[in-house]
Design a protein around this motif. Structure first.
Motif, PDB file in Angstrom:
ATOM      1  N   VAL A   1       0.836  -1.206   0.000  1.00 28.82           N
ATOM      2  CA  VAL A   1       0.000   0.000   0.000  1.00 28.82           C
ATOM      3  C   VAL A   1       0.869   1.254   0.000  1.00 28.82           C
ATOM      4  N   LEU A   2       1.911   1.245   0.890  1.00 34.01           N
ATOM      5  CA  LEU A   2       2.794   2.413   0.941  1.00 34.01           C
ATOM      6  C   LEU A   2       3.526   2.622  -0.392  1.00 34.01           C
ATOM      7  N   ALA A   3       3.960   1.512  -0.966  1.00 29.00           N
ATOM      8  CA  ALA A   3       4.652   1.622  -2.254  1.00 29.00           C
ATOM      9  C   ALA A   3       3.743   2.225  -3.314  1.00 29.00           C
ATOM     10  N   GLN A   4       2.477   1.770  -3.331  1.00 32.36           N
ATOM     11  CA  GLN A   4       1.549   2.332  -4.302  1.00 32.36           C
ATOM     12  C   GLN A   4       1.310   3.802  -4.059  1.00 32.36           C
ATOM     13  N   PHE A   5       1.189   4.185  -2.754  1.00 35.49           N
ATOM     14  CA  PHE A   5       0.929   5.594  -2.431  1.00 35.49           C
ATOM     15  C   PHE A   5       2.092   6.487  -2.901  1.00 35.49           C
ATOM     16  N   PHE A   6       3.327   6.079  -2.495  1.00 30.18           N
ATOM     17  CA  PHE A   6       4.480   6.906  -2.861  1.00 30.18           C
ATOM     18  C   PHE A   6       4.722   6.906  -4.376  1.00 30.18           C
ATOM     19  N   LEU A   7       4.522   5.731  -4.978  1.00 31.39           N
ATOM     20  CA  LEU A   7       4.716   5.676  -6.427  1.00 31.39           C
ATOM     21  C   LEU A   7       3.675   6.511  -7.146  1.00 31.39           C
TER      22      LEU A   7
ATOM     23  N   ASP B   1      11.519 -16.651   5.754  1.00 30.06           N
ATOM     24  CA  ASP B   1      12.820 -16.085   5.343  1.00 30.06           C
ATOM     25  C   ASP B   1      12.753 -15.480   3.941  1.00 30.06           C
ATOM     26  N   ALA B   2      12.091 -16.216   3.045  1.00 32.10           N
ATOM     27  CA  ALA B   2      11.968 -15.724   1.671  1.00 32.10           C
ATOM     28  C   ALA B   2      11.173 -14.426   1.625  1.00 32.10           C
ATOM     29  N   ALA B   3      10.076 -14.370   2.444  1.00 30.41           N
ATOM     30  CA  ALA B   3       9.258 -13.165   2.471  1.00 30.41           C
ATOM     31  C   ALA B   3      10.062 -11.975   2.992  1.00 30.41           C
ATOM     32  N   SER B   4      10.862 -12.203   4.043  1.00 32.56           N
ATOM     33  CA  SER B   4      11.680 -11.123   4.584  1.00 32.56           C
ATOM     34  C   SER B   4      12.684 -10.628   3.553  1.00 32.56           C
ATOM     35  N   SER B   5      13.290 -11.583   2.841  1.00 34.78           N
ATOM     36  CA  SER B   5      14.250 -11.206   1.812  1.00 34.78           C
ATOM     37  C   SER B   5      13.592 -10.397   0.704  1.00 34.78           C
ATOM     38  N   GLU B   6      12.387 -10.848   0.305  1.00 33.61           N
ATOM     39  CA  GLU B   6      11.677 -10.133  -0.746  1.00 33.61           C
ATOM     40  C   GLU B   6      11.243  -8.744  -0.272  1.00 33.61           C
ATOM     41  N   ALA B   7      10.872  -8.644   1.021  1.00 29.12           N
ATOM     42  CA  ALA B   7      10.516  -7.331   1.558  1.00 29.12           C
ATOM     43  C   ALA B   7      11.718  -6.391   1.510  1.00 29.12           C
ATOM     44  N   GLY B   8      12.903  -6.900   1.835  1.00 31.73           N
ATOM     45  CA  GLY B   8      14.112  -6.085   1.738  1.00 31.73           C
ATOM     46  C   GLY B   8      14.398  -5.657   0.318  1.00 31.73           C
ATOM     47  N   GLU B   9      14.177  -6.589  -0.641  1.00 34.80           N
ATOM     48  CA  GLU B   9      14.387  -6.243  -2.045  1.00 34.80           C
ATOM     49  C   GLU B   9      13.414  -5.158  -2.492  1.00 34.80           C
TER      50      GLU B   9
ATOM     51  N   LEU C   1      12.406   0.517  -4.035  1.00 31.58           N
ATOM     52  CA  LEU C   1      11.858   1.845  -3.791  1.00 31.58           C
ATOM     53  C   LEU C   1      12.962   2.906  -3.741  1.00 31.58           C
ATOM     54  N   ALA C   2      14.061   2.590  -3.085  1.00 31.65           N
ATOM     55  CA  ALA C   2      15.173   3.545  -3.007  1.00 31.65           C
ATOM     56  C   ALA C   2      15.743   3.825  -4.395  1.00 31.65           C
ATOM     57  N   THR C   3      15.850   2.758  -5.198  1.00 33.01           N
ATOM     58  CA  THR C   3      16.349   2.939  -6.569  1.00 33.01           C
ATOM     59  C   THR C   3      15.422   3.832  -7.384  1.00 33.01           C
ATOM     60  N   LEU C   4      14.111   3.602  -7.215  1.00 37.10           N
ATOM     61  CA  LEU C   4      13.141   4.418  -7.936  1.00 37.10           C
ATOM     62  C   LEU C   4      13.228   5.883  -7.538  1.00 37.10           C
TER      63      LEU C   4
ATOM     64  N   ASP D   1      14.881  11.472  -8.921  1.00 34.76           N
ATOM     65  CA  ASP D   1      15.722  12.657  -8.750  1.00 34.76           C
ATOM     66  C   ASP D   1      16.510  12.959 -10.016  1.00 34.76           C
ATOM     67  N   GLU D   2      17.044  11.909 -10.622  1.00 36.41           N
ATOM     68  CA  GLU D   2      17.804  12.091 -11.862  1.00 36.41           C
ATOM     69  C   GLU D   2      16.912  12.618 -12.984  1.00 36.41           C
ATOM     70  N   GLU D   3      15.672  12.083 -13.051  1.00 35.44           N
ATOM     71  CA  GLU D   3      14.731  12.556 -14.053  1.00 35.44           C
ATOM     72  C   GLU D   3      14.411  14.032 -13.853  1.00 35.44           C
ATOM     73  N   ARG D   4      14.267  14.442 -12.583  1.00 37.91           N
ATOM     74  CA  ARG D   4      13.995  15.857 -12.311  1.00 37.91           C
ATOM     75  C   ARG D   4      15.152  16.739 -12.798  1.00 37.91           C
ATOM     76  N   ARG D   5      16.388  16.296 -12.520  1.00 36.17           N
ATOM     77  CA  ARG D   5      17.534  17.093 -12.961  1.00 36.17           C
ATOM     78  C   ARG D   5      17.583  17.193 -14.492  1.00 36.17           C
ATOM     79  N   LEU D   6      17.319  16.052 -15.151  1.00 35.26           N
ATOM     80  CA  LEU D   6      17.321  16.054 -16.614  1.00 35.26           C
ATOM     81  C   LEU D   6      16.217  16.954 -17.161  1.00 35.26           C
ATOM     82  N   SER D   7      15.050  16.907 -16.529  1.00 32.94           N
ATOM     83  CA  SER D   7      13.945  17.748 -16.986  1.00 32.94           C
ATOM     84  C   SER D   7      14.292  19.220 -16.839  1.00 32.94           C
ATOM     85  N   GLN D   8      14.913  19.599 -15.723  1.00 33.84           N
ATOM     86  CA  GLN D   8      15.306  20.984 -15.519  1.00 33.84           C
ATOM     87  C   GLN D   8      16.317  21.433 -16.571  1.00 33.84           C
ATOM     88  N   ARG D   9      17.287  20.544 -16.859  1.00 31.36           N
ATOM     89  CA  ARG D   9      18.282  20.874 -17.879  1.00 31.36           C
ATOM     90  C   ARG D   9      17.633  21.015 -19.253  1.00 31.36           C
TER      91      ARG D   9
END
Length: 343
Positions: free
Chosen positions: A38-44, A105-113, A118-121, A126-134
């Motif tokens: 749910v949080l991922a959907q909200f932030f995305l 264990d698998a669920a915990s690992s997948e939650a970490g992934e 999310l961090a990568t996104l 941020d990179e897209e914003r910089r490119l758009s500004q340029r």
């Protein structure tokens, strides 16, 4: 005997708390995964609106999470079946608990992934914003350059219109000058024709007694024998007398013709078609005809004729009056021609 059965029953029921803990843990994991989802959907939904490429990537990851949730639900059903089976078979319950641990264990690992995704996104956003500004800065610069080019094009078009207007005016002036020049030239030609007629009329009066001096078209023709011995360019005494008369007529005419008429008297030398021996002073008829014309011009200059009004030309045997090869035809072709013409 009854005590033994009671102890066995108590030993069997001691496994239920473990099962309940496992179920609670499973439910917590599911709730945790759902919360992440749910949080991922909200932030995305807030961060990636309008970003089709990134949204497709998130949709792909959401699909993976959905598949994981479906797997977890399937695992839950399997656990329920396992719990029912454990109530009948404790040995199967031990195996199910081990399998549940692995799934946790698998669920915990997948939650970490998912958190890493999310961090990568966010980094990509941020990179897209910089490119758009340029890109916006570059678009603004291009707009300024286009505006400058449009101003330059407008200035060039105005200059071109002015140049075309001046060109049309110049063409009109040139056409008018051309008409006026043609009229002036026609007048000069008429005036020169009149003076030519007067000149030839005067020559007829002076040289009327000579049959070997005649008018042919617009030219006054001296037979070469009147002026030169055969094969030479030296004017004989009789020829000098005739040329003195000619010089007097030219000087008289020069005083009458207006200065704005640019006229010349052309002296043309002609020979017959018989070749020279090549051993004398002249190698061919070209040289002989040119030398005779130059001799006449020099004599006229000595008699006071303006040298700027005289032209000498040699034609050799290539402009005959008579195409025959008899002595009379050859004699007619040996001649000096005088022509009053424009420069």
């Amino acid at each position: 005997m009854a005590g033994t059965r009671l102890r066995r029953r108590d030993a069997r029921t001691d496994y239920w708390p473990g099962f309940v803990d496992a179920m609670a843990s499973l439910l917590l994991v599911i709730i945790f995964l759902l919360s992440i989802f749910v949080l991922a959907q909200f932030f995305l939904g807030q961060q990636l609106s309008g970003r089709d490429t990134v949204l497709n990537r998130l949709n792909s990851q959401i699909s993976e999470l959905t598949e994981l949730l479906a797997l977890e639900r399937a695992s839950n059903r399997d656990l329920e079946d396992t719990i029912a089976t454990l109530s009948a078979n404790l040995s199967d319950a031990e195996a199910d608990r081990d399998r549940l641990s692995g799934l946790l264990d698998a669920a915990s690992s997948e939650a970490g992934e998912a958190g890493g995704a999310l961090a990568t996104l966010e980094s990509e956003l941020d990179e897209e914003r910089r490119l758009s500004q340029r890109a916006l800065s570059q678009v603004e610069l291009l707009n300024q350059q286009i505006s400058a080019l449009r101003r330059q094009i407008a200035a060039l078009e105005n200059a071109l219109d002015a140049s075309e207007t001046r060109d049309r005016e110049s063409q009109a002036k040139i056409a008018d000058l051309g008409r006026r020049l043609n009229v002036a030239l026609a007048q000069r030609v008429q005036e020169l024709s009149r003076y030519r007629s007067d000149f030839f009329g005067r020559l007829r009066e002076i040289l009327s007694q000579r049959s070997d001096i005649r008018v042919v078209g617009d030219r006054f023709v001296f037979q070469s024998e009147v002026l030169f011995p055969s094969g030479t360019d030296t004017i004989n005494p009789e020829g000098r007398e005739e040329l003195v008369k000619l010089a007097d007529a030219i000087n008289e005419l020069s005083a009458q013709i207006p200065e704005e008429i640019d006229w010349v008297l052309r002296v043309d030398g002609h020979t017959d078609a018989r070749p020279l021996s090549g051993t004398g002073r002249f190698r061919n008829n070209w040289e002989l005809s040119a030398a005779r014309a130059i001799s006449v011009v020099r004599f006229l200059i000595d008699q006071g004729v303006d040298p700027e009004r005289l032209v000498a030309a040699g034609f050799g045997e290539f402009q005959p009056l008579d195409e025959g090869d008899d002595p009379e035809a050859l004699a007619r072709n040996r001649r000096i021609e005088l022509k009053l013409t424009g420069r």
